[in-house]
Scaffold this motif. Structure first.
Motif, mmCIF file in Angstrom:
data_model
loop_
_atom_site.group_PDB
_atom_site.id
_atom_site.type_symbol
_atom_site.label_atom_id
_atom_site.label_comp_id
_atom_site.label_asym_id
_atom_site.label_seq_id
_atom_site.Cartn_x
_atom_site.Cartn_y
_atom_site.Cartn_z
ATOM 1 N N ASP B 103 -15.442 4.317 -1.489
ATOM 2 C CA ASP B 103 -14.571 3.473 -0.947
ATOM 3 C C ASP B 103 -13.193 4.121 -0.630
ATOM 4 O O ASP B 103 -13.209 5.499 -0.851
ATOM 5 C CB ASP B 103 -14.034 2.003 -1.648
ATOM 6 C CG ASP B 103 -13.226 2.364 -2.972
ATOM 7 O OD1 ASP B 103 -13.317 3.465 -3.181
ATOM 8 O OD2 ASP B 103 -13.021 1.557 -3.598
ATOM 9 N N GLU B 104 -12.265 3.718 0.226
ATOM 10 C CA GLU B 104 -11.109 4.762 0.576
ATOM 11 C C GLU B 104 -10.602 5.318 -0.618
ATOM 12 O O GLU B 104 -10.307 6.742 -0.131
ATOM 13 C CB GLU B 104 -9.996 3.644 1.339
ATOM 14 C CG GLU B 104 -10.427 3.261 2.630
ATOM 15 C CD GLU B 104 -10.230 1.417 2.486
ATOM 16 O OE1 GLU B 104 -11.225 1.166 1.586
ATOM 17 O OE2 GLU B 104 -10.078 1.179 3.419
ATOM 18 N N PRO B 105 -10.035 4.981 -1.640
ATOM 19 C CA PRO B 105 -9.334 5.592 -2.475
ATOM 20 C C PRO B 105 -10.207 6.607 -3.006
ATOM 21 O O PRO B 105 -9.835 7.768 -3.313
ATOM 22 C CB PRO B 105 -9.130 4.517 -3.731
ATOM 23 C CG PRO B 105 -9.003 3.557 -3.078
ATOM 24 C CD PRO B 105 -9.812 3.406 -2.025
ATOM 25 N N ALA B 106 -11.603 6.426 -3.331
ATOM 26 C CA ALA B 106 -12.410 7.528 -4.011
ATOM 27 C C ALA B 106 -12.716 8.422 -2.872
ATOM 28 O O ALA B 106 -12.745 9.529 -3.325
ATOM 29 C CB ALA B 106 -13.884 6.549 -4.225
#
Lengths: 359, 278
Positions: B103-106
């Protein structure tokens, strides 16, 4: 260490100093002979204590609304849950002194012909168990609710509506006698707390001091978060959520933890509120209550923490005054205050006192 | 399945595998390619935004991507950064990291930074705080709660402040900066992040010519240590960035229309058709 938290927070310094002063002065003034002009009657002490618990509730709302941008219209639910937990403890303390004189069952259970305590009433004869549950019950509900809502990225007005639905659903549930929380009468007729009579002057003072201390601790805890890098991440999430995500922050986790903590603070506020007003019933879950809290925060000044306290105290004092002097005018007055403050003082009452550059 | 789970639980000499956090494989660029986009397609309500897109970005490369409006440039960035899921195709960061699993943060933590088209900074926070939050450091809630800046990190922020020429504004609210300064601050935030791959969406929108020159210089100086993908409308700027030998990719209707040096691309008949019409 504590000083560091409020070194740059003028409003907070004044607030904490006033609370300290109140802790010392109120018992002294209450101890004066009753014809003395500075005497504070015991019922006023209880009223002040009640205001302080509402201020703590407002503080918990400001933490999530002011700094995280979650407009919660259901924080009253966590407050009421904390209140019910405390109410259950106080009911168990009544013991044989109830109208029916049953050694274990509260009056309403005898009336509804229960044979024994429901399992979820067990343990509430212990004060420390109650203290833990006061934080755990609202905390777990907030955690589960938040995990579902924030993971699926519900935000903005949709989130506000489901928080509203949450408290409304709980209200309807608690109105039912089958829930085992006293139905629409709620829990009342409390006798004593930790063995001290709730009617006595000393207990009232003790509850007042406990409320003031809880508010101070809540304030310092909120400051600790706001001052930390997590506080700056909160503001970042509030103002540009997707930017924060692309910087690698798990927005949903930040929201979840702060929301849960805030719900626990609201629960503590509710638990201190109930022994001072002597009753908890499902009306505390009413969506209107939660909306009113948001009005307090807006009036006081959002995202300042101390503004929430000021707003809660001001509006509740006004409420007490209006409902005794001009009861039919109160709701109009509340609406007028909210509209005027929104239009003329977008930074709230405390915004008037803040210097320009601080904004 | 239940058999293997039982065996797993019976095996007491190590932490159960389902309790161990999924480990992120390390970035591997043995083949000199940092970003692989293969056969990507995505459509929104029947509109084919990306259509069988193939794109490879070399490690350390500066790549310009141009294309008319609606060519799918921003959607492509959305896919790389995890904002949009493609209907089909694959996206790999190096040879080991599957971007479609993250996902975005990862993805941000894996080393992909993104600059938005509209400058997006944290308006309420100061310039310094904006840079502080962009710094690579543990992102878990409790680590963030206890995080403190050390001397080295302060130096790093100072360094970036100098680079983006905002030393004087360090204490100002980011919201009070001019449009161009916000663009710079956002670039500064990307630099703080020290990503392996920088995605830059229209960096010079609203900049003066001088600022444009400086931005070009900065982006060119970044190439080598970082891979930089620039999406831009402004042809002069692209010309300046691409120079003689850098690759320019032209997107059209969601797929690659042409790829080559600026000169080749400009003389490509299909590109001229798309840009000028027939």
């Amino acid at each position: 260490m504590l000083w560091k938290l409020i070194r740059e927070d003028r409003g907070g310094q004044i607030l904490l100093a006033m609370l300290l002063l109140a802790i010392i002065a109120v018992p002294l003034l209450n101890g004066l002979p009753s014809d003395h002009p500075l005497h504070i009657p015991t019922y006023t002490v209880a009223l002040l204590g009640k205001y302080l618990t509402l201020a703590l509730l407002a503080l918990s709302v400001d933490l999530v609304w002011g700094y995280l941008g979650i407009l919660t219209l259901g924080h009253g639910a966590f407050f009421a849950l904390g209140g019910y937990v405390m109410g259950m403890y106080l009911m168990r303390q009544i013991g044989e002194r109830g109208v029916y004189g049953h050694p274990e069952l509260p009056d309403f259970m005898v009336f509804l012909s229960y044979d024994s305590l429901p399992w979820y009433w067990l343990g509430f004869d212990s004060f420390w168990f109650t203290v833990i549950m006061v934080m755990l019950v609202p905390g777990v509900l907030a955690f589960v609710f938040g995990a579902l809502a924030f993971r699926s990225r519900v935000s903005g007005v949709y989130l506000s509506i489901i928080t509203q639905a949450l408290t409304f659903a709980l209200m309807l549930a608690f109105f039912r006698n089958e829930m085992g929380f006293g139905g629409n009468n709620g829990l009342t007729d409390f006798k004593d707390i930790l063995g001290f009579s709730l009617q006595s002057r000393e207990t009232r003072l003790g509850l007042f001091i406990a409320s003031a201390v809880a508010l101070m601790l809540g304030y310092l805890l909120s400051r600790y978060i706001i001052q930390s890098r997590l506080g700056r991440v909160c503001v970042a999430v509030r103002d540009a959520e997707s930017r924060a995500r692309f910087l690698g922050y798990r927005v949903e986790n930040v929201k979840l933890w702060v929301f849960t903590l805030s719900a626990m603070m609201a629960g503590v506020a509710g638990a201190l509120y109930v022994p001072q007003v002597g009753i908890i019933n499902p009306n505390e879950f009413s969506p209107l209550n939660s909306i009113e809290v948001v009005v307090w925060v807006a009036v006081g000044g959002r995202a300042t923490l101390y503004g929430a306290v000021v707003g809660a105290l001001l509006i509740n004092y006004a409420k007490t005054w209006f409902t005794t002097e001009l009861p039919e005018v109160w709701l109009f007055a509340l609406g007028a205050i909210f509209i005027l403050v929104t239009l003329l003082l977008p930074r709230g009452v405390t915004g008037l006192l803040r210097r320009k550059e601080a904004v | 399945m239940s058999q293997s789970l039982l065996e797993e639980v019976k095996n007491r000499d190590q932490v159960f595998s389902f309790l161990r956090p999924a480990e992120q494989p390390a970035l591997n660029v043995d083949k000199q390619i940092l970003l692989y986009l293969e056969g990507l397609s995505v459509s929104f309500d029947g509109f084919q935004a990306i259509n069988d897109l193939n794109l490879y970005v070399r490690d350390g490369e500066l790549r310009c991507i141009i294309g008319p409006n609606g060519a799918g440039k921003t959607t492509m960035m959305d896919i790389i950064t995890g904002k949009t899921r493609p209907d089909s195709g694959s996206a790999w960061f190096g040879q080991t990291i599957n971007l479609l699993d993250l996902d975005e943060p990862a993805i941000a933590q894996a080393g992909i930074g993104r600059k938005f088209q509209k400058p997006t900074v944290f308006e309420f926070l100061s310039v310094w705080e904006n840079l502080e939050l962009s710094m690579p450091s543990p992102r878990a809630v409790f680590s963030v709660l206890r995080a403190k800046l050390d001397g080295e990190q302060r130096d790093r922020i100072e360094e970036v402040l100098t680079l983006i020429a905002l030393q004087e504004q360090r204490e100002s609210r980011a919201g009070s900066l001019s449009h161009g300064q916000k663009q710079w601050l956002e670039i500064g935030m990307l630099l703080m992040q020290q990503p392996r791959l920088l995605l830059v969406d229209e960096p010079v929108a609203g900049m003066t010519h001088q600022e444009m020159d400086r931005t070009a210089e900065l982006l060119i100086s970044l190439a080598g240590r970082h891979s930089v993908v620039v999406v831009e409308h402004d042809m002069d700027f692209v010309r300046q960035l691409a120079g003689r030998d850098r690759t320019v990719t032209v997107l059209h209707q969601g797929s690659v229309l042409a790829e080559g040096s600026m000169e080749q691309v400009q003389n490509d008949r299909r590109v001229i058709e798309v840009y000028l019409g027939e």
